[in-house]
Scaffold this motif. Sequence first.
Motif, PDB file in Angstrom:
ATOM      1  N   TRP A 308     -32.538  81.940  87.773  1.00 13.15           N
ATOM      2  CA  TRP A 308     -32.605  81.125  88.981  1.00 13.15           C
ATOM      3  C   TRP A 308     -34.052  80.973  89.431  1.00 13.15           C
ATOM      4  O   TRP A 308     -34.489  81.518  90.431  1.00 13.15           O
ATOM      5  CB  TRP A 308     -31.707  81.722  90.067  1.00 13.15           C
ATOM      6  N   THR A 309     -34.774  80.188  88.642  1.00  8.76           N
ATOM      7  CA  THR A 309     -36.169  79.899  88.947  1.00  8.76           C
ATOM      8  C   THR A 309     -36.253  78.903  90.098  1.00  8.76           C
ATOM      9  O   THR A 309     -35.267  78.239  90.448  1.00  8.76           O
ATOM     10  CB  THR A 309     -36.869  79.314  87.716  1.00  8.76           C
ATOM     11  N   ASP A 310     -37.447  78.771  90.667  1.00  8.03           N
ATOM     12  CA  ASP A 310     -37.643  77.797  91.739  1.00  8.03           C
ATOM     13  C   ASP A 310     -37.301  76.390  91.253  1.00  8.03           C
ATOM     14  O   ASP A 310     -36.698  75.589  91.992  1.00  8.03           O
ATOM     15  CB  ASP A 310     -39.087  77.838  92.244  1.00  8.03           C
ATOM     16  N   ALA A 311     -37.676  76.076  90.015  1.00  6.69           N
ATOM     17  CA  ALA A 311     -37.407  74.741  89.470  1.00  6.69           C
ATOM     18  C   ALA A 311     -35.917  74.505  89.329  1.00  6.69           C
ATOM     19  O   ALA A 311     -35.414  73.407  89.629  1.00  6.69           O
ATOM     20  CB  ALA A 311     -38.104  74.587  88.123  1.00  6.69           C
ATOM     21  N   PHE A 468     -21.343  79.246  86.305  1.00  4.32           N
ATOM     22  CA  PHE A 468     -22.517  78.417  86.570  1.00  4.32           C
ATOM     23  C   PHE A 468     -23.155  78.732  87.927  1.00  4.32           C
ATOM     24  O   PHE A 468     -24.273  78.317  88.185  1.00  4.32           O
ATOM     25  CB  PHE A 468     -22.137  76.938  86.525  1.00  4.32           C
ATOM     26  N   ARG A 469     -22.440  79.446  88.785  1.00  6.00           N
ATOM     27  CA  ARG A 469     -22.940  79.772  90.118  1.00  6.00           C
ATOM     28  C   ARG A 469     -23.788  81.049  90.030  1.00  6.00           C
ATOM     29  O   ARG A 469     -23.647  81.825  89.083  1.00  6.00           O
ATOM     30  CB  ARG A 469     -21.742  79.992  91.053  1.00  6.00           C
ATOM     31  N   PRO A 470     -24.707  81.295  90.979  1.00  5.84           N
ATOM     32  CA  PRO A 470     -25.417  82.573  90.975  1.00  5.84           C
ATOM     33  C   PRO A 470     -24.436  83.742  90.879  1.00  5.84           C
ATOM     34  O   PRO A 470     -23.439  83.789  91.610  1.00  5.84           O
ATOM     35  CB  PRO A 470     -26.153  82.564  92.318  1.00  5.84           C
ATOM     36  N   HIS A 471     -24.712  84.659  89.978  1.00  2.48           N
ATOM     37  CA  HIS A 471     -23.792  85.754  89.700  1.00  2.48           C
ATOM     38  C   HIS A 471     -23.860  86.837  90.772  1.00  2.48           C
ATOM     39  O   HIS A 471     -24.876  87.017  91.444  1.00  2.48           O
ATOM     40  CB  HIS A 471     -24.099  86.365  88.329  1.00  2.48           C
ATOM     41  N   ASN A 472     -22.768  87.587  90.879  1.00  5.50           N
ATOM     42  CA  ASN A 472     -22.719  88.689  91.846  1.00  5.50           C
ATOM     43  C   ASN A 472     -23.595  89.859  91.415  1.00  5.50           C
ATOM     44  O   ASN A 472     -24.021  90.659  92.236  1.00  5.50           O
ATOM     45  CB  ASN A 472     -21.276  89.146  92.047  1.00  5.50           C
ATOM     46  N   VAL A 473     -23.847  89.986  90.111  1.00  9.10           N
ATOM     47  CA  VAL A 473     -24.810  90.963  89.616  1.00  9.10           C
ATOM     48  C   VAL A 473     -26.006  90.172  89.102  1.00  9.10           C
ATOM     49  O   VAL A 473     -25.867  89.294  88.249  1.00  9.10           O
ATOM     50  CB  VAL A 473     -24.210  91.872  88.528  1.00  9.10           C
ATOM     51  N   SER A 474     -27.173  90.443  89.651  1.00 12.68           N
ATOM     52  CA  SER A 474     -28.348  89.645  89.320  1.00 12.68           C
ATOM     53  C   SER A 474     -28.871  89.970  87.926  1.00 12.68           C
ATOM     54  O   SER A 474     -28.848  91.131  87.490  1.00 12.68           O
ATOM     55  CB  SER A 474     -29.455  89.897  90.349  1.00 12.68           C
ATOM     56  N   GLU A 475     -29.374  88.944  87.247  1.00 10.01           N
ATOM     57  CA  GLU A 475     -30.015  89.125  85.941  1.00 10.01           C
ATOM     58  C   GLU A 475     -31.443  89.634  86.070  1.00 10.01           C
ATOM     59  O   GLU A 475     -32.062  90.008  85.074  1.00 10.01           O
ATOM     60  CB  GLU A 475     -30.064  87.785  85.181  1.00 10.01           C
ATOM     61  N   ALA A 485     -21.703  83.030 100.413  1.00 10.46           N
ATOM     62  CA  ALA A 485     -21.303  81.654 100.107  1.00 10.46           C
ATOM     63  C   ALA A 485     -21.976  81.097  98.864  1.00 10.46           C
ATOM     64  O   ALA A 485     -21.379  80.275  98.158  1.00 10.46           O
ATOM     65  CB  ALA A 485     -21.608  80.755 101.309  1.00 10.46           C
ATOM     66  N   GLY A 486     -23.219  81.498  98.577  1.00 11.38           N
ATOM     67  CA  GLY A 486     -23.942  80.918  97.458  1.00 11.38           C
ATOM     68  C   GLY A 486     -23.645  81.552  96.124  1.00 11.38           C
ATOM     69  O   GLY A 486     -24.193  81.133  95.107  1.00 11.38           O
ATOM     70  N   THR A 487     -22.785  82.581  96.104  1.00 10.51           N
ATOM     71  CA  THR A 487     -22.457  83.274  94.866  1.00 10.51           C
ATOM     72  C   THR A 487     -21.010  82.987  94.475  1.00 10.51           C
ATOM     73  O   THR A 487     -20.293  82.255  95.159  1.00 10.51           O
ATOM     74  CB  THR A 487     -22.661  84.790  95.028  1.00 10.51           C
ATOM     75  N   HIS A 488     -20.568  83.578  93.380  1.00 10.12           N
ATOM     76  CA  HIS A 488     -19.173  83.484  92.952  1.00 10.12           C
ATOM     77  C   HIS A 488     -18.309  84.332  93.881  1.00 10.12           C
ATOM     78  O   HIS A 488     -18.690  85.442  94.237  1.00 10.12           O
ATOM     79  CB  HIS A 488     -19.056  84.001  91.510  1.00 10.12           C
ATOM     80  N   PRO A 489     -17.128  83.861  94.379  1.00  7.50           N
ATOM     81  CA  PRO A 489     -16.477  82.605  94.013  1.00  7.50           C
ATOM     82  C   PRO A 489     -16.858  81.403  94.869  1.00  7.50           C
ATOM     83  O   PRO A 489     -16.524  80.286  94.525  1.00  7.50           O
ATOM     84  CB  PRO A 489     -14.997  82.940  94.199  1.00  7.50           C
ATOM     85  N   GLY A 490     -17.559  81.614  96.018  1.00  8.56           N
ATOM     86  CA  GLY A 490     -17.997  80.466  96.793  1.00  8.56           C
ATOM     87  C   GLY A 490     -17.869  80.673  98.290  1.00  8.56           C
ATOM     88  O   GLY A 490     -17.658  81.785  98.777  1.00  8.56           O
TER      89      GLY A 490
END
Length: 514
Positions: A308-311, A468-475, A485-490
């Motif tokens: 999840w880069t700025d771009a 495809f959404r930001p994951h609950n465990v960060s990479e 709201a911005g993570t899974h499931p929504g």
Amino acid sequence: MVTRVDPEALAPTLDGRGRAIVIGAGLGGLAAAMRLGAKGWRVTVIDRLDMPGGRGSSISRGGHRFDLGPTIVTVPQVFRELWAATGRDFDKDVDLRPLDPFYEIRFEDGSAFAATGDRERLRAEVERLSPGDLKGFERFLKDSQARYRFGFEDLGRRPMNRLWDLVKVLPTFGLLRADRSVHAHAARRFRDERLRMAFSFHPLFIGGDPLHVTSMYILVSHLEAAFGVHYAMGGVAAIAKAMARVIEDQGGALLLGEEADEILIENGAAAGVRLTGGEVLKAPLIVSNADAGHTYTRLLRNHGKRRWTDAKLKRARWSMGLFVWYFGTKGTKGMWPDVGHHTILNGPRYAGLLDDIFMKGRLAEDMSLYVHRPSVTDPTAAPEGDDTFYALSPVPHLGHDNGVDWGREAETYRRKVEAVLEERLLPGLKGRVTESLVFTPETFRDRYLSPLGSGFSIEPRIFQSAWFRPHNVSEEAKGLYLVGAGTHPGAGLPGVIASAEVLSKLVPDAAPVR
């Protein structure tokens, strides 16, 4: 609750429990703290506001309590299961009242549709508007139930952070035609345009464009039919306060009026949080309930991102903005007896207005409004004899090229909202208004640190959902997790509470600390 920072707050505890930090006291963050507490972690929740709840908090003025954000509780069992995980009884802590009807939709032609959990009454509403659509109505409810079982009870309550998790469910996505939009699916089942709107607008509750979000979200119709629509006495803020009490009973703490400035990473692992005042709080487990966009662009600004880069976030599609007018009225308790707890005033356009909001970024002259009148259910919402309202209008977020200057437009738009209410719902309103407060997308940006002032974070389109959404465990770092709201499931209350349930399946029990 703690309102000042103790630098030793996150030192290893005497009882040997590990420390965890939750950034943000929204409903997702509070639920995460409760889940972590149940797993043996000693949790500290940090929030920049002066009360818990985030967008589900409230403001009181002149005896009126304004519930700032969500008002509808649709799946109460997710709260009951959350409380049960901590050994508590939700219904002893929160007074939840079923609403009937759930809401009334009023159309420009003077007709109306009342949504209810009574199947026969709902069927009668469909038949009254369009007898030829009864067969399609029955098929639509079956479609909704199938998507609920798969989309909410299956995908929505388990981790989706591995690509294989997505690959396994692709055949079911295809079978359920997840590529089709909510509105397109409703159009296949209903010929009447009013019913197409009544059974397709629900994605707006979670920031999605019904013309473009996946038809999986027709599951909301089943949620309403199966579990009802409820209101918490004292508003959603009362639920947030009850959650805060559970956290404190678990040995946790809330640091209110304190803002996280940076998540600290050491040797590839979460190490703590630096506050805007410069204090550093150490912990090996960090959960961010801040918006996923804010988490990755601001809180991790000094750490290189792999996914999840700025771009990438700049290319993402964000949910719409919200214009909300909160107002109190004097001596109106006996007025407008036909106006219940929830009313939706549908504007003269549906698809065209959605296109202006989501695609063109244009502030239209016409509008549709969601009107909340909690004082008909909850006497604590307003002084005796008076009423408390909010009127919400979906508007473009701040990221469009032709963005709205809300500093200049807010009062003009408020007057337009007032005129629509006066004409179509609340005659005589203008002379009765006492307290008045306006939130615009700029308020959401500044108060909640919401990227582009969006109301519900990343829009839930098919390629921004599940894996495809930001994951609950960060990479990005070991020990770093996300909820909300911005993570899974929504987005939506069931979604953010479920994000904490998913978190609990990813986080280990607290290891003893010497």
